[in-house]
Enzyme design. Structure first.
Site, PDB file in Angstrom:
ATOM      1  N   CYS A   1       4.682  21.484  46.485  1.00  0.00           N
ATOM      2  CA  CYS A   1       5.157  21.234  47.916  1.00  0.00           C
ATOM      3  C   CYS A   1       4.901  22.537  48.670  1.00  0.00           C
ATOM      4  CB  CYS A   1       7.268  21.508  48.499  1.00  0.00           C
ATOM      5  SG  CYS A   1       7.757  22.229  47.599  1.00  0.00           S
TER       6      CYS A   1
ATOM      7  N   CYS B   1      11.959  20.181  45.768  1.00  0.00           N
ATOM      8  CA  CYS B   1      10.847  20.187  46.227  1.00  0.00           C
ATOM      9  C   CYS B   1      10.596  18.818  46.349  1.00  0.00           C
ATOM     10  CB  CYS B   1      10.965  20.517  44.556  1.00  0.00           C
ATOM     11  SG  CYS B   1       8.433  20.062  44.590  1.00  0.00           S
TER      12      CYS B   1
ATOM     13  N   CYS C   1       4.614  27.017  45.881  1.00  0.00           N
ATOM     14  CA  CYS C   1       4.586  25.949  44.652  1.00  0.00           C
ATOM     15  C   CYS C   1       3.742  24.715  45.419  1.00  0.00           C
ATOM     16  CB  CYS C   1       6.301  25.017  45.112  1.00  0.00           C
ATOM     17  SG  CYS C   1       5.813  23.453  44.857  1.00  0.00           S
TER      18      CYS C   1
ATOM     19  N   CYS D   1       8.023  24.398  42.191  1.00  0.00           N
ATOM     20  CA  CYS D   1       9.409  25.077  42.034  1.00  0.00           C
ATOM     21  C   CYS D   1      10.317  24.552  40.624  1.00  0.00           C
ATOM     22  CB  CYS D   1      10.260  24.001  43.152  1.00  0.00           C
ATOM     23  SG  CYS D   1       9.620  23.920  45.171  1.00  0.00           S
TER      24      CYS D   1
ATOM     25  N   GLY E   1      35.637  37.259  38.994  1.00  0.00           N
ATOM     26  CA  GLY E   1      35.605  37.966  38.394  1.00  0.00           C
ATOM     27  C   GLY E   1      36.666  38.530  36.965  1.00  0.00           C
TER      28      GLY E   1
END
Lengths: 256, 362, 289
Positions: free
Chosen positions: C240, C268, C237, C262, C29
């Site tokens: 899908c 997807c 979605c 998606c 970080g």
């Protein structure tokens, strides 16, 4: 009893010019020390040296820390000093703008020090902010307003709340009533006196206004040209000044 | 019924093809040559070399051609190319004292050894569009005299003799290279000057202008502006001495600035300095003014809060390649983040409406 | 482009970047300054990510590039082509087959494995930047762990809007020490920041590299009574049928009709290949080119 603050031989120079020199005193818990003098006396320089805003050229400033007892704050590392500044110490600036975040709400200003020491419950932080705003006589409905929407006196009271919320033991104040209307000053001084007693605060107050020290300070230091020319109990110094300059100061105060 | 459209690759290929066509323009018009750009657009070439940090007039001319005349785009090409070049070593500092001056003027003295030499300047032209140029670019012959033999010492050296101008620290240390080390603040003067010389001319000009208008005014006088060729020399370890590897044209500007009394020293004039590749005087003078403004701390002056005094502001925003890259990146798809903002604002509005209707009910 | 070194950058530069990467992994970080090079694409268009990828790619790698979750957006295409030309590495659109994935603004829906590296493109690495414009001051705040201001911002959001008003680039605390900007991924993706793969973040223009090693604790900042919520659109979605993936909203007609699909195109397509069909989808076949 251990002094809360031990100041020894503080001196600060600007080239050949003396900022302040030969300043020594002890401050005990619950005591309020006033430092008076006119412009150029060195009182603000001294305050900034004590509070860690300036590095003195000589001397030590020992503070009785919670975990390690007396420690010289001049030689402390910056992280430690900054931590002290967020917890045990507080600094009230003459101009509230210097001590507040003007683009953050009143609640955020008061809550910041709590959040800086890991307070993580919004509801509790807000409740504590409301409580403190109440103690400095700012109503709850102002909590989400920005300080830019406050009067000078209110901004100053907000600054005090912001500083006191983490329960500091030592408060530095630089002309806390400067620039405020007289009635506003009186209200502020009353507030400071009450809070100081209630929280057993120690304070070092710099001012040119003798009325402020009369009301708030137990002890007094008079400065002129960078030197301390007289010290003692406030009432003693003001009622029976020994040094010619102190006599001049006291006699110059208008009696209305 | 929606069928996912693909075709990013084809779109890019077609875009590039059309770009190439536009770049060439009307094919009945003769194509520009590199030599034409180098010779007749020399000042554009200079700017590209200066801000690209690479001295190569032919390459700069090519970049300008490829960039269709967009100088920042051309500078970008040069910078990207520069990254790939191997480094053999460093040259010795150039000696501008030995410059063969094409142009040399001073505002501080009426005359000085080496004379006031106007050079090929626009300064005293009347800015009237010359329509004759559209048809006929013939140039009448310029009268030529014998070359000047006298030396042209720096004007500042005369002030230096009387100790009226502060001395610059001399050292043999090689300064950090801005293009090789990350910029960290506070920056040394050397890094600041590197940043200024390759910074965007418009930005530095604006900053310099702001100081003249009172945003940290430093009362600049142009002590000297000189433009000409200097030799570039490099130490060759195998030979044991330095050889001249080429010659470059640079513009050097030294300003004398009034000293506003500080706690540190008795009054002396102070200096601003500008040095740029090619004949690039607007940039060199601007650079000198901004250099001086950025020196407030080391000269013991007050921070007036002026933009030109803010080292972080100047150094982070003067690079036009960084600036245009980031500016133009907002054209890229951001719909994922925008979608999350849409969801959030819808949610907050729902909650707000609920609160309002609750309060109305009470 | 055979005049260029493998993956464009010279070996010295790669070494410099790798050192920065190692330092970043050692201090999760923490933003490591590095001397960003001028690349052939503009600053702000992924040069940080490109330099990191260039430094970690080897000839045996398989490389995937996504932007907004899709392989076919123009900038992803451009970057993928760049590495095909300069590194000659194999490229793929399948997340599971990639060894190095460079991404802008999304984390793939499919969990990454320990042998995969995710390289993020970062515009503004400094999470405190919009509260404190000075770099000198923010570096000090990180060094001294002074993050009170970050929570003040969250407090202000709640007091003004009733909730935390950050939807993307949502700040996180890494291994309990550094506050980090995870790049402009939607906050929905934040939980995925704890993963088995290595995560590297490159900011070219701002000259910073940072990193999260595998299985590192990454906590999104919040209040105890306003806990972090990884939200997404309340739809499935339409192609899908996936309920748990981040969705793009598309406008399909000029009466405000819309559909959701998606954002992760590979996810997807894989689901549709497996036979899943959404409300507006057709069974899987090669999509129109």
């Amino acid at each position: 009893m251990t002094p809360l603050l031990q100041v020894e031989n503080i001196a600060k120079f600007y080239g050949p010019r003396i900022g302040c020199t030969d300043v020594s005193f002890d401050l005990y818990p619950g005591e309020v020390m006033g430092i008076v003098g006119e412009s150029g006396s060195g009182k603000s320089t001294l305050l900034n040296c004590l509070a860690g805003h300036l590095t003195p050229d000589r001397g030590v400033v020992r503070f009785d820390t919670r975990s390690e007892g007396l420690r010289d704050t001049i030689t402390m590392s910056e992280p430690e000093r900054r931590m002290l500044g967020r917890t045990d110490w507080a600094f009230v600036h003459q101009h509230a703008r210097d001590g507040l975040r003007m683009n953050v709400s009143a609640g955020g200003n008061v809550g910041e020090r709590l959040m800086a020491v890991n307070a993580r419950h919004y509801g509790e932080i807000r409740a504590e902010a409301i409580d403190w705003l109440g103690r400095v006589e700012i109503t709850e409905d102002r909590i989400d307003d920005r300080p830019t929407a406050f009067s000078g006196g209110m901004q100053q009271r907000l600054q005090i709340a912001r500083n006191l919320v983490t329960g500091p033991r030592l408060v530095f104040m630089d002309e806390p009533t400067g620039g405020l209307d007289v009635s506003v000053q009186a209200r502020l001084l009353d507030l400071l006196r009450g809070l100081g007693r209630e929280m057993n605060l120690s304070a070092i107050i710099v001012t040119h206004d003798l009325a402020v020290v009369r009301l708030l300070a137990d002890r007094l230091m008079v400065m002129k040209d960078g030197h301390v020319i007289e010290t003692g109990l406030t009432d003693q110094v003001l009622d029976d000044p020994q040094h010619a300059y102190t006599q001049l100061l006291v006699s110059s105060v208008l009696q209305v | 019924m929606y069928v996912a459209v693909k075709g990013g690759e084809r779109a890019i290929d077609n875009a590039h093809a059309w770009l190439a066509e536009e770049r060439r323009g009307d094919i009945s018009v003769p194509e520009l040559s590199i030599a034409q750009i180098r010779e007749q657009m020399a000042l554009a070439v200079n700017r590209v070399m200066a801000e690209g940090s690479l001295y190569d007039p032919d390459l700069a001319a090519l970049a300008i051609k490829q960039a269709r005349g967009d100088l920042i785009e051309a500078i970008f090409l040069i910078r990207a190319y520069r990254t790939t070049l191997p480094r053999f070593g460093g040259s010795n500092p150039i000696e501008t004292e030995d410059m063969t001056c094409d142009r040399r003027v001073s505002a501080t003295f009426k005359d000085a050894p080496g004379g006031q030499v106007l050079g090929p300047t626009f300064d005293y032209t009347h800015r009237l569009i010359d329509f004759k140029l559209a048809a006929d670019g013939e140039v009448s012959t310029v009268p030529v005299s014998a070359p000047q033999q006298t030396a042209t010492p720096h004007i500042m050296s005369f002030l230096g003799r009387e100790n009226l101008i502060q001395r610059e620290p001399v050292g043999d240390d090689v300064p950090d290279d801005l293009t090789r080390t990350p910029l960290e603040l506070p920056a040394s003067r050397a890094l600041r000057l590197q940043s200024l010389t390759r910074g965007d001319e418009g930005f530095i000009l604006g900053m310099a202008y702001s100081t003249q208008r009172g945003y940290a005014r430093n009362h600049a006088f142009v002590a000297e502006l000189r433009i000409g060729a200097v030799a570039v020399e490099m130490d060759i370890p195998e030979l044991g001495f330095a050889i001249e590897i080429g010659e470059i044209t640079v513009t050097e500007c030294e300003t004398v600035n009034q000293f506003q009394g500080s706690k540190i020293q008795p009054p002396q004039f102070t200096r601003g300095y500008g040095l740029v590749f090619g004949m690039t005087e607007r940039k060199a003078i601007s650079m000198a003014l901004v250099d001086r403004a950025l020196r407030w701390k080391e000269l013991g002056e007050d921070n007036l809060g002026a933009p030109a005094q803010d080292e972080e502001f100047i150094l982070y925003h003067s690079d036009n390649i960084q600036a245009t890259g980031f500016l133009e990146h907002i054209k890229l798809p951001h719909y994922v983040d925008f979608q999350s903002e849409l969801e959030l604002i819808r949610k907050l509005r729902r909650e707000a409406h609920q609160n309002i209707s609750q309060e109305a009910a009470e | 482009m055979s005049d260029y070194n493998f993956a464009y950058l010279d070996e010295q530069t790669k070494r410099m970047i790798r050192r920065a990467i190692l330092k970043g992994l050692a201090i999760p970080g923490y933003q490591v300054p590095f001397a960003s090079r001028e690349m052939p694409m503009p600053y702000g268009w992924g040069t940080g990510g490109v330099q990191v990828s260039a430094a970690v790619l080897t000839p045996d790698d398989t490389f995937k590039v996504i932007d907004q979750g899709a392989d076919d957006t123009t900038n992803a295409v451009s970057i993928r082509r760049f590495f095909q030309k300069t590194a000659g590495v194999a490229v793929t659109e399948a997340t599971s087959q990639a060894s190095v994935i460079q991404t802008r603004h999304r984390i793939p829906e499919e969990d990454l494995r320990a042998d995969q590296i995710l390289v993020y493109q970062v515009p503004i690495p400094e999470p405190l930047r919009f509260l404190e414009p000075s770099e000198v001051e923010t570096r000090k705040m990180h060094a001294l762990e002074e993050y009170g201001l970050m929570h003040v911002k969250l407090y202000e959001d709640i007091s003004q809007h009733g909730d935390i008003a950050t939807a993307y680039a949502y700040p996180v605390k890494v291994e309990g020490r550094y506050v980090m900007d995870p790049s402009p991924i939607p906050k929905f993706d934040n939980p995925k920041l704890e993963m088995a793969g290595i995560q590297l973040f490159g900011a070219g223009r701002e000259q910073r590299i940072y990193a999260i090693p595998p299985y590192t604790q990454v906590v999104s900042l919040d209040f105890d009574d306003y806990p972090f919520q990884p939200t997404k659109a309340d739809h499935a979605c339409d192609l899908c049928g996936a309920q748990d993936s981040y969705l793009d909203e598309l406008l399909v007609d000029d009466e405000g009709g819309r559909m959701f699909m998606c954002s992760d195109t590979d996810y997807c397509a894989t689901r549709r290949k497996q036979g899943h069909v959404g409300a507006q989808g057709v069974p899987y076949a090669e999509d129109a080119a």
